[in-house]
Design a protein around this motif. Structure first.
Motif, PDB file in Angstrom:
ATOM      1  N   GLU A 119       0.863  -1.182   0.000  1.00 42.69           N
ATOM      2  CA  GLU A 119       0.000   0.000   0.000  1.00 42.69           C
ATOM      3  C   GLU A 119       0.905   1.239   0.000  1.00 42.69           C
ATOM      4  OE1 GLU A 119      -1.058   1.755   3.618  1.00 42.69           O
ATOM      5  OE2 GLU A 119       1.104   1.458   3.585  1.00 42.69           O
ATOM      6  N   THR A 121       0.582   4.260   1.963  1.00 43.02           N
ATOM      7  CA  THR A 121       0.665   5.171   3.116  1.00 43.02           C
ATOM      8  C   THR A 121       2.005   5.076   3.850  1.00 43.02           C
ATOM      9  OG1 THR A 121      -1.707   4.917   3.382  1.00 43.02           O
ATOM     10  CG2 THR A 121      -0.530   5.904   5.227  1.00 43.02           C
ATOM     11  N   ARG A 150       0.024  -7.363  -3.391  1.00 40.43           N
ATOM     12  CA  ARG A 150      -0.490  -8.188  -2.284  1.00 40.43           C
ATOM     13  C   ARG A 150      -0.740  -9.599  -2.802  1.00 40.43           C
ATOM     14  NH1 ARG A 150      -4.970  -4.219   0.667  1.00 40.43           N
ATOM     15  NH2 ARG A 150      -3.604  -2.398   0.697  1.00 40.43           N
ATOM     16  N   GLU A 152      -2.859 -12.030  -2.628  1.00 39.68           N
ATOM     17  CA  GLU A 152      -4.212 -12.478  -2.291  1.00 39.68           C
ATOM     18  C   GLU A 152      -4.664 -13.432  -3.377  1.00 39.68           C
ATOM     19  OE1 GLU A 152      -6.884  -9.378  -0.438  1.00 39.68           O
ATOM     20  OE2 GLU A 152      -5.663  -8.118  -1.713  1.00 39.68           O
ATOM     21  N   LEU A 159      -6.063  -8.367  -7.287  1.00 39.49           N
ATOM     22  CA  LEU A 159      -4.870  -8.736  -8.047  1.00 39.49           C
ATOM     23  C   LEU A 159      -3.647  -8.818  -7.149  1.00 39.49           C
ATOM     24  CD1 LEU A 159      -5.677  -6.169 -10.794  1.00 39.49           C
ATOM     25  CD2 LEU A 159      -5.517  -8.608 -11.227  1.00 39.49           C
ATOM     26  N   GLN A 164      -3.000   2.170  -7.104  1.00 33.53           N
ATOM     27  CA  GLN A 164      -3.791   3.057  -6.240  1.00 33.53           C
ATOM     28  C   GLN A 164      -3.529   4.516  -6.604  1.00 33.53           C
ATOM     29  OE1 GLN A 164      -2.679   2.290  -2.141  1.00 33.53           O
ATOM     30  NE2 GLN A 164      -4.170   0.630  -1.929  1.00 33.53           N
ATOM     31  N   GLU A 168      -2.605  11.772   1.151  1.00 27.04           N
ATOM     32  CA  GLU A 168      -2.381  11.819   2.604  1.00 27.04           C
ATOM     33  C   GLU A 168      -2.286  13.281   3.028  1.00 27.04           C
ATOM     34  OE1 GLU A 168      -2.480   8.793   3.807  1.00 27.04           O
ATOM     35  OE2 GLU A 168      -1.829   7.580   2.095  1.00 27.04           O
ATOM     36  N   ARG A 295     -11.566  -1.870   8.693  1.00 27.13           N
ATOM     37  CA  ARG A 295     -10.400  -1.696   7.828  1.00 27.13           C
ATOM     38  C   ARG A 295      -9.353  -2.786   8.100  1.00 27.13           C
ATOM     39  NH1 ARG A 295     -10.327   0.067   3.899  1.00 27.13           N
ATOM     40  NH2 ARG A 295      -8.535   1.443   3.780  1.00 27.13           N
ATOM     41  N   TYR A 299      -3.072   0.889  11.409  1.00 27.07           N
ATOM     42  CA  TYR A 299      -2.730   2.247  11.841  1.00 27.07           C
ATOM     43  C   TYR A 299      -3.916   3.167  12.078  1.00 27.07           C
ATOM     44  CZ  TYR A 299      -2.426   2.630   6.628  1.00 27.07           C
ATOM     45  OH  TYR A 299      -2.628   2.549   5.277  1.00 27.07           O
ATOM     46  N   TYR A 300      -5.129   2.738  11.730  1.00 24.81           N
ATOM     47  CA  TYR A 300      -6.262   3.666  11.795  1.00 24.81           C
ATOM     48  C   TYR A 300      -6.686   4.012  13.218  1.00 24.81           C
ATOM     49  CZ  TYR A 300      -6.808   3.022   6.799  1.00 24.81           C
ATOM     50  OH  TYR A 300      -6.589   2.987   5.448  1.00 24.81           O
ATOM     51  N   THR A 317     -15.306  -2.523  -3.034  1.00 26.47           N
ATOM     52  CA  THR A 317     -14.767  -1.346  -2.338  1.00 26.47           C
ATOM     53  C   THR A 317     -13.769  -0.658  -3.262  1.00 26.47           C
ATOM     54  OG1 THR A 317     -15.014  -2.540  -0.278  1.00 26.47           O
ATOM     55  CG2 THR A 317     -13.701  -0.542  -0.192  1.00 26.47           C
ATOM     56  N   GLY A 340      -5.828   9.863   5.383  1.00 26.64           N
ATOM     57  CA  GLY A 340      -5.697   9.708   3.931  1.00 26.64           C
ATOM     58  C   GLY A 340      -6.658   8.673   3.390  1.00 26.64           C
TER      59      GLY A 340
END
Ligand code: HAM
Length: 467
Positions: A119, A121, A150, A152, A159, A164, A168, A295, A299-300, A317, A340
């Motif tokens: 990601e 951030t 990732r 997944e 994917l 992205q 931020e 999420r 970190y959120y 999403t 962000g």
């Protein structure tokens, strides 16, 4: 060389070693017996995608609108490396998250491990701190367009390598900043022409109110501890909220009636959330409070949000984000609030396609200049160069084709005008310029006035086709 055939079978060292050893190592560790090497060479890895020229204008449309919209909110672009020290992601994204536990692509270097960013951030905040951006005026507002990785299970909209657009904002603890970020996403969505994208918001509190909530969650999950998947059993003590984010059906079923963080918010977090809702109402931004959003990243704090569509199936999403007031301190900086979001561009483009949104078409060829013979070819290359220098899109033959085939090509690429130069044209100092749409032919000089005359004809054609 330290071969690390890890879980995914592709870790390798950076030490330079003779090819013969690499060959033996690949045979021993990486290639299963019977692997068709030609297939490996000619097939892209699953979970990765090519963007072919016929599709790239879609990406350019989205990236331009995203960047222009972010700029209109005062965000400036930041570019960061594709991989970072693994420890950065472990510390920021969180060691109990699926991303860190199961999904990172890592490479063993000589002294430490690197990870392809899952990601944007963590790397962005690392760069903000390392480059001293917080010494400038706050808030610092940056955006990025980058690839993420990732591991997944690949499926539509999910994917191994995806992209992205994210932004931020660092330095503001005000709910007005939360509203601003949500508004920015809304503007991008609107300018892309997307419809029916729902905004879901929640507050997941701060470490202060979360401590009490964690106790309640442990009480709730305790009778089911043995039924939880292995990963969630280990999350039970360290980070029980992560159990609510588990992809296993069993854990999901057990967690469906779990207590909700929103019912345990402290006064400060509750007030922050209420003020945010007030701003959204004031701006006319519709939202649904969804207390189940937790999420997938650790970190959120406080506000979290997701933009969701039903147009593209299960992976609906298209954007996720929130506040992360503790991250900068966690990463060694002074305590500084920040927040962000990131949009998944593959999902955005899929949704635009499904909803029939328009993409900017790339500008085509203005003029194709064909040639017969060596002298004419020389003239053609000099004319297309002069045209390109004036800003036109111009092409000439580079295949040694005959005239008929050159015209066929001009037609195929959708050139607006075409012209063939041969010995006769060179001698006369003029050629026939053909309007490919109308078939109309105009005599045009090949001398000094060529560019001026072409410019007039081209302009007149543009006005005519606009009418
Ligand atoms: P995230 O929710 O993990 O958040 O990812 C953001 C978006 O990236 C998702 O909403 C989705 O559209 C897309 N996405 C995620 N994983 C995949 C995948 N495997 N394949 C295709 N698309 C995917 C973050 O990454 C946070 N860094 C967002 C953020 C920025 N929060 C604060 N600042």
């Amino acid at each position: 060389m330290r071969p690390h055939c890890g879980k995914y079978g592709w870790y390798h060292g950076f030490t330079v070693v003779p090819n013969v050893f690499i060959h033996i190592w690949r045979r021993l560790f990486c290639l299963k017996k019977g692997t068709d090497i030609m297939e490996l060479i000619t097939t892209r890895i699953k979970g990765m995608e090519d963007v072919v020229p016929a599709e790239s204008h879609k990406w350019q449309t989205v990236e331009k609108i995203a960047a222009d919209t972010a700029a209109s909110y005062g965000f400036r672009e930041i570019r960061i490396p594709t991989f970072e020290n693994t420890e950065l992601f472990v510390r920021s994204v969180g060691e109990t998250t699926d991303v860190v536990q199961k999904e990172m692509f890592s490479v063993m270097g000589r002294e430490s491990k690197f990870t392809l960013r899952p990601e944007g951030t963590a790397g962005t905040i690392r760069a903000v701190l390392q480059n001293g951006l917080l010494n400038d005026a706050l808030p610092q507002k940056v955006f990025y367009i980058l690839s993420c990785f990732r591991h997944e299970k690949p499926q539509a909209g999910r994917l191994w390598e995806f992209h992205q657009f994210g932004a931020e904002m660092v330095g503001s603890s005000s709910p007005a900043a939360d509203a601003e970020m949500i508004c920015l996403v809304g503007s991008v969505i609107e300018r892309l022409g997307l419809k029916d994208i729902e905004l879901h918001i929640n507050s997941i509190g701060c470490p202060h109110c979360r401590a009490k909530y964690y106790e309640k969650l442990r009480e709730f999950f305790a009778p089911h501890k043995e039924e939880l998947c292995g990963t969630c059993q280990s999350r039970f003590e360290k980070n029980p909220m992560r159990i609510l984010d588990c992809k296993s059906e069993v854990c999901r079923e057990i967690g469906k009636d779990a207590p909700l963080m929103i019912d345990y918010l402290c006064d400060e977090c509750r007030e922050h959330f209420e003020t945010l809702k007030g701003y959204l109402d004031e701006m006319g931004i519709k939202y649904t409070v969804d207390p189940k959003i937790v999420r997938g990243l650790d970190y959120y704090t406080k506000t979290v949000f997701e933009f969701i569509t039903t147009s593209i199936g299960a992976q609906g999403t298209v954007c996720g984000g929130g506040r992360y007031d503790g991250l900068i301190e966690e990463m060694g900086g002074n305590p500084t609030p920040a927040l962000g979001f990131a949009m998944g561009l593959e999902r955005i483009i899929m949704t635009m396609e499904k909803q029939g949104c328009e993409f900017d078409m790339p500008r085509g060829c203005d003029i194709y200049i064909g040639a017969m013979g060596a002298a004419a070819q020389k003239k053609a290359v000099s004319l297309v160069k002069a045209l390109r220098d004036e800003g036109y899109h111009a092409e000439c033959d580079v295949m040694g084709r005959g005239v008929k085939a050159q015209m066929k090509y001009a037609n195929k690429i959708g050139s607006a005008f075409s012209m063939i130069i041969g010995d006769n044209e060179l001698e006369a100092g003029s050629a026939k310029l053909k309007n490919m749409a109308t078939g109309e032919e105009t005599e045009i000089t090949l001398g000094d006035k060529f560019l001026d005359v072409f410019s007039d004809i081209h302009m007149a054609d543009m006005f005519a086709s606009e009418e």
